[in-house]
Design a protein around this motif. Structure first.
Motif, short mmCIF file in Angstrom:
data_model
loop_
_atom_site.label_atom_id
_atom_site.label_comp_id
_atom_site.label_asym_id
_atom_site.label_seq_id
_atom_site.Cartn_x
_atom_site.Cartn_y
_atom_site.Cartn_z
N UNK A 43 0.60 67.96 44.51
CA UNK A 43 0.80 68.17 45.95
C UNK A 43 -0.24 67.38 46.73
N UNK A 44 -1.50 67.40 46.26
CA UNK A 44 -2.55 66.64 46.94
C UNK A 44 -2.24 65.16 46.95
N UNK A 45 -1.81 64.61 45.80
CA UNK A 45 -1.51 63.19 45.70
C UNK A 45 -0.33 62.82 46.60
N UNK A 46 0.69 63.67 46.64
CA UNK A 46 1.90 63.36 47.40
C UNK A 46 1.70 63.55 48.91
N UNK A 47 1.00 64.58 49.30
CA UNK A 47 0.92 64.95 50.72
C UNK A 47 -0.41 64.53 51.37
N UNK A 48 -1.47 64.44 50.59
CA UNK A 48 -2.81 64.14 51.11
C UNK A 48 -3.23 65.14 52.18
N UNK A 49 -3.16 66.40 51.80
CA UNK A 49 -3.59 67.42 52.76
C UNK A 49 -5.10 67.34 52.99
N UNK A 50 -5.59 68.08 53.93
CA UNK A 50 -7.00 67.98 54.33
C UNK A 50 -7.93 68.90 53.56
N UNK A 51 -7.41 69.60 52.58
CA UNK A 51 -8.31 70.46 51.78
C UNK A 51 -9.23 69.57 50.97
N UNK A 52 -10.49 69.88 50.98
CA UNK A 52 -11.44 69.07 50.21
C UNK A 52 -11.95 69.93 49.07
N UNK A 53 -11.58 69.55 47.86
CA UNK A 53 -12.03 70.25 46.68
C UNK A 53 -12.50 69.20 45.69
N UNK A 54 -13.41 69.55 44.80
CA UNK A 54 -13.98 68.56 43.87
C UNK A 54 -12.92 67.80 43.07
N UNK A 55 -11.89 68.49 42.57
CA UNK A 55 -10.90 67.78 41.77
C UNK A 55 -10.10 66.79 42.62
N UNK A 56 -9.97 67.06 43.91
CA UNK A 56 -9.28 66.12 44.79
C UNK A 56 -10.13 64.87 45.01
N UNK A 57 -11.43 65.04 45.10
CA UNK A 57 -12.32 63.87 45.23
C UNK A 57 -12.24 62.99 43.99
N UNK A 58 -12.14 63.61 42.83
CA UNK A 58 -12.05 62.85 41.58
C UNK A 58 -10.75 62.07 41.53
N UNK A 59 -9.65 62.70 41.94
CA UNK A 59 -8.35 62.00 41.96
C UNK A 59 -8.43 60.81 42.89
N UNK A 60 -8.99 61.02 44.09
CA UNK A 60 -9.11 59.93 45.06
C UNK A 60 -10.00 58.80 44.51
N UNK A 61 -11.09 59.16 43.85
CA UNK A 61 -11.99 58.15 43.29
C UNK A 61 -11.30 57.37 42.18
N UNK A 62 -10.54 58.04 41.33
CA UNK A 62 -9.86 57.33 40.25
C UNK A 62 -8.78 56.40 40.80
N UNK A 63 -8.07 56.83 41.83
CA UNK A 63 -7.07 55.95 42.45
C UNK A 63 -7.75 54.73 43.07
N UNK A 64 -8.87 54.95 43.73
CA UNK A 64 -9.62 53.85 44.35
C UNK A 64 -10.11 52.87 43.28
N UNK A 65 -10.65 53.42 42.18
CA UNK A 65 -11.14 52.56 41.10
C UNK A 65 -10.01 51.76 40.46
N UNK A 66 -8.85 52.36 40.33
CA UNK A 66 -7.69 51.63 39.81
C UNK A 66 -7.29 50.48 40.71
N UNK A 67 -7.32 50.71 42.01
CA UNK A 67 -7.01 49.65 42.97
C UNK A 67 -8.05 48.54 42.88
N UNK A 68 -9.30 48.92 42.74
CA UNK A 68 -10.37 47.92 42.62
C UNK A 68 -10.24 47.12 41.32
N UNK A 69 -9.87 47.78 40.24
CA UNK A 69 -9.67 47.06 38.97
C UNK A 69 -8.54 46.04 39.13
N UNK A 70 -7.45 46.45 39.78
CA UNK A 70 -6.35 45.51 40.01
C UNK A 70 -6.80 44.32 40.84
N UNK A 71 -7.66 44.57 41.80
CA UNK A 71 -8.10 43.53 42.73
C UNK A 71 -9.14 42.60 42.11
#
Length: 135
Positions: A43-71
């Protein structure tokens, strides 16, 4: 004559059935908890709600790192992950493999070295540092 369907079962058979039912319910509880966690993360990945929880930060960081690896890193490159934190090293390995990189166990067999560094200016709070491997 055989007992009818409404007749009481003998004690040992009933006890065994009850034990099996309790064990099955106990085995089901962790699966339900994991399914709930997966649904929440999805739900967090699909909707990007504003709840801030540690596991959501990790998901966001991993997605960012994947984008950086591609770049920053060409697909198929042999990389060494220089990350002292075992948990983040595992996460980086997972993301690297998903982005078609070959992870080597030592720097000697790698073309590039990937490091995480804190970066308050990045969306995920981390940045990927890519350097040539020392040979």
């Amino acid at each position: 004559m055989a007992p009818g369907p409404g007749a009481a079962e003998p004690g040992p058979r009933l006890a065994i059935r009850l034990i099996i039912a309790v064990v099955a319910a106990g085995a089901l509880a962790p699966a339900v908890r994991a399914a709930g966690h997966a649904a929440d993360s999805g739900f967090f990945v699909a909707i990007r709600d504003n709840r801030v929880r540690p596991e959501h930060r990790i998901i966001a960081a991993m997605e960012f790192l994947g984008t950086e690896m591609d770049r920053l890193v060409p697909k198929g490159s042999r990389v060494y992950l220089h990350e002292p934190n075992e948990t983040w090293r595992f996460r980086l390995q997972e993301v690297a493999v998903m982005h078609a990189l070959v992870v080597t166990p030592d720097e000697a067999g790698a073309d590039l070295v990937l490091r995480l560094r804190p970066d308050p200016g990045s969306p995920a709070g981390v940045a990927l540092e890519v350097t040539a491997a020392a040979r």
